[in-house]
Scaffold this motif. Structure first.
Motif, PDB file in Angstrom:
ATOM      1  N   SER A  77       0.837  -1.215   0.000  1.00 32.89           N
ATOM      2  CA  SER A  77       0.000   0.000   0.000  1.00 32.89           C
ATOM      3  C   SER A  77       0.861   1.250   0.000  1.00 32.89           C
ATOM      4  CB  SER A  77      -0.955   0.007   1.205  1.00 32.89           C
ATOM      5  OG  SER A  77      -1.832  -1.103   1.151  1.00 32.89           O
ATOM      6  N   THR A  78       1.875   1.218  -0.804  1.00 31.68           N
ATOM      7  CA  THR A  78       2.887   2.278  -0.808  1.00 31.68           C
ATOM      8  C   THR A  78       3.145   2.744  -2.239  1.00 31.68           C
ATOM      9  OG1 THR A  78       3.934   1.440   1.193  1.00 31.68           O
ATOM     10  CG2 THR A  78       5.283   2.828  -0.232  1.00 31.68           C
ATOM     11  N   VAL A  79       3.351   4.027  -2.371  1.00 29.30           N
ATOM     12  CA  VAL A  79       3.724   4.632  -3.651  1.00 29.30           C
ATOM     13  C   VAL A  79       5.120   5.230  -3.496  1.00 29.30           C
ATOM     14  CG1 VAL A  79       3.184   6.479  -5.283  1.00 29.30           C
ATOM     15  CG2 VAL A  79       1.372   5.033  -4.391  1.00 29.30           C
ATOM     16  N   TYR A  80       5.883   5.114  -4.559  1.00 25.84           N
ATOM     17  CA  TYR A  80       7.255   5.597  -4.563  1.00 25.84           C
ATOM     18  C   TYR A  80       7.425   6.654  -5.645  1.00 25.84           C
ATOM     19  CZ  TYR A  80       7.765   1.164  -2.131  1.00 25.84           C
ATOM     20  OH  TYR A  80       7.610   0.110  -1.263  1.00 25.84           O
ATOM     21  N   LEU A  81       8.340   7.573  -5.395  1.00 29.42           N
ATOM     22  CA  LEU A  81       8.750   8.532  -6.412  1.00 29.42           C
ATOM     23  C   LEU A  81      10.269   8.482  -6.482  1.00 29.42           C
ATOM     24  CD1 LEU A  81       7.648  10.666  -8.406  1.00 29.42           C
ATOM     25  CD2 LEU A  81       8.268  12.394  -6.691  1.00 29.42           C
ATOM     26  N   GLN A  82      10.754   7.847  -7.534  1.00 32.06           N
ATOM     27  CA  GLN A  82      12.197   7.793  -7.771  1.00 32.06           C
ATOM     28  C   GLN A  82      12.612   9.043  -8.517  1.00 32.06           C
ATOM     29  OE1 GLN A  82      14.576   5.427  -6.843  1.00 32.06           O
ATOM     30  NE2 GLN A  82      16.040   6.891  -7.693  1.00 32.06           N
ATOM     31  N   MET A  83      13.517   9.792  -7.947  1.00 31.70           N
ATOM     32  CA  MET A  83      13.938  11.066  -8.525  1.00 31.70           C
ATOM     33  C   MET A  83      15.409  10.974  -8.903  1.00 31.70           C
ATOM     34  SD  MET A  83      11.973  13.669  -5.929  1.00 31.70           S
ATOM     35  CE  MET A  83      13.016  13.266  -4.530  1.00 31.70           C
ATOM     36  N   ASN A  84      15.673  11.016 -10.184  1.00 29.85           N
ATOM     37  CA  ASN A  84      17.035  10.933 -10.696  1.00 29.85           C
ATOM     38  C   ASN A  84      17.467  12.265 -11.284  1.00 29.85           C
ATOM     39  OD1 ASN A  84      17.070   8.171 -10.025  1.00 29.85           O
ATOM     40  ND2 ASN A  84      16.336   7.575 -12.048  1.00 29.85           N
ATOM     41  N   ASN A  85      18.771  12.427 -11.405  1.00 27.12           N
ATOM     42  CA  ASN A  85      19.336  13.639 -12.006  1.00 27.12           C
ATOM     43  C   ASN A  85      18.711  14.900 -11.398  1.00 27.12           C
ATOM     44  OD1 ASN A  85      20.883  15.238 -13.706  1.00 27.12           O
ATOM     45  ND2 ASN A  85      19.421  15.080 -15.407  1.00 27.12           N
ATOM     46  N   LEU A  86      18.730  14.953 -10.090  1.00 28.30           N
ATOM     47  CA  LEU A  86      18.100  16.080  -9.402  1.00 28.30           C
ATOM     48  C   LEU A  86      18.817  17.385  -9.710  1.00 28.30           C
ATOM     49  CD1 LEU A  86      17.233  14.231  -6.135  1.00 28.30           C
ATOM     50  CD2 LEU A  86      15.595  15.554  -7.492  1.00 28.30           C
ATOM     51  N   LYS A  87      18.022  18.435  -9.797  1.00 34.66           N
ATOM     52  CA  LYS A  87      18.521  19.758 -10.109  1.00 34.66           C
ATOM     53  C   LYS A  87      18.216  20.700  -8.949  1.00 34.66           C
ATOM     54  CE  LYS A  87      17.382  19.017 -14.982  1.00 34.66           C
ATOM     55  NZ  LYS A  87      16.644  19.550 -16.166  1.00 34.66           N
ATOM     56  N   PRO A  88      18.935  21.798  -8.830  1.00 35.44           N
ATOM     57  CA  PRO A  88      18.627  22.746  -7.750  1.00 35.44           C
ATOM     58  C   PRO A  88      17.168  23.207  -7.764  1.00 35.44           C
ATOM     59  CG  PRO A  88      20.762  23.233  -8.697  1.00 35.44           C
ATOM     60  CD  PRO A  88      20.167  22.159  -9.555  1.00 35.44           C
ATOM     61  N   GLU A  89      16.584  23.310  -8.947  1.00 36.23           N
ATOM     62  CA  GLU A  89      15.188  23.755  -9.031  1.00 36.23           C
ATOM     63  C   GLU A  89      14.188  22.699  -8.567  1.00 36.23           C
ATOM     64  OE1 GLU A  89      17.461  23.823 -11.478  1.00 36.23           O
ATOM     65  OE2 GLU A  89      16.585  23.324 -13.433  1.00 36.23           O
TER      66      GLU A  89
END
Length: 126
Positions: A77-89
């Motif tokens: 019952s979990t949702v994930y948000l994989q965030m790659n190549n993060l930027k300052p914005e």
């Protein structure tokens, strides 16, 4: 009691990755779409991603498309948000939220969501 409990924020350098989690309880998980929003200081809350049951539909805003991936685990019952190549914005407080039914095809709109996580700070800085 409905709960959305977030984890996974933090401080990273530009180009690095983070994964946010949103563990839900108290709702029939498969009946709800889960959206991700973010809000940077002085800016409006932005709906950036949404996912429906069985990954049948996902949405990404132009600002994160190609870098972020949303997924869900019915077993947890979990949702994930994989965030790659993060930027300052990308630095902001990130929120998950639950909405009965389906994702809006035009992107998540905050007033459509019934339940919210507590927020997680993401800082991107060298």
């Amino acid at each position: 009691e409905v709960q959305l409990v977030q984890s996974g924020g933090g401080l990273v350098q530009p180009g690095e990755s983070l994964r946010l989690s949103c563990a839900t309880s108290g709702i029939p998980f498969d009946d709800y779409a889960i959206g991700w929003f973010r809000q940077a200081p002085g800016k409006d809350r932005e709906g950036i991603s949404c996912i429906e049951k069985d990954d049948e539909y996902t949405y990404y805003s132009d600002s994160v498309k190609g870098r972020f991936t949303i997924s869900r685990s019915a077993a947890k019952s979990t949702v994930y948000l994989q965030m790659n190549n993060l930027k300052p914005e990308d630095a902001a407080v990130y929120y998950c939220a639950a909405k009965l039914g389906y994702c809006s095809r035009y992107g998540p709109v905050d007033y459509e969501y019934d339940y919210w996580g507590q927020g997680a700070q993401v800082t991107v800085s060298s």
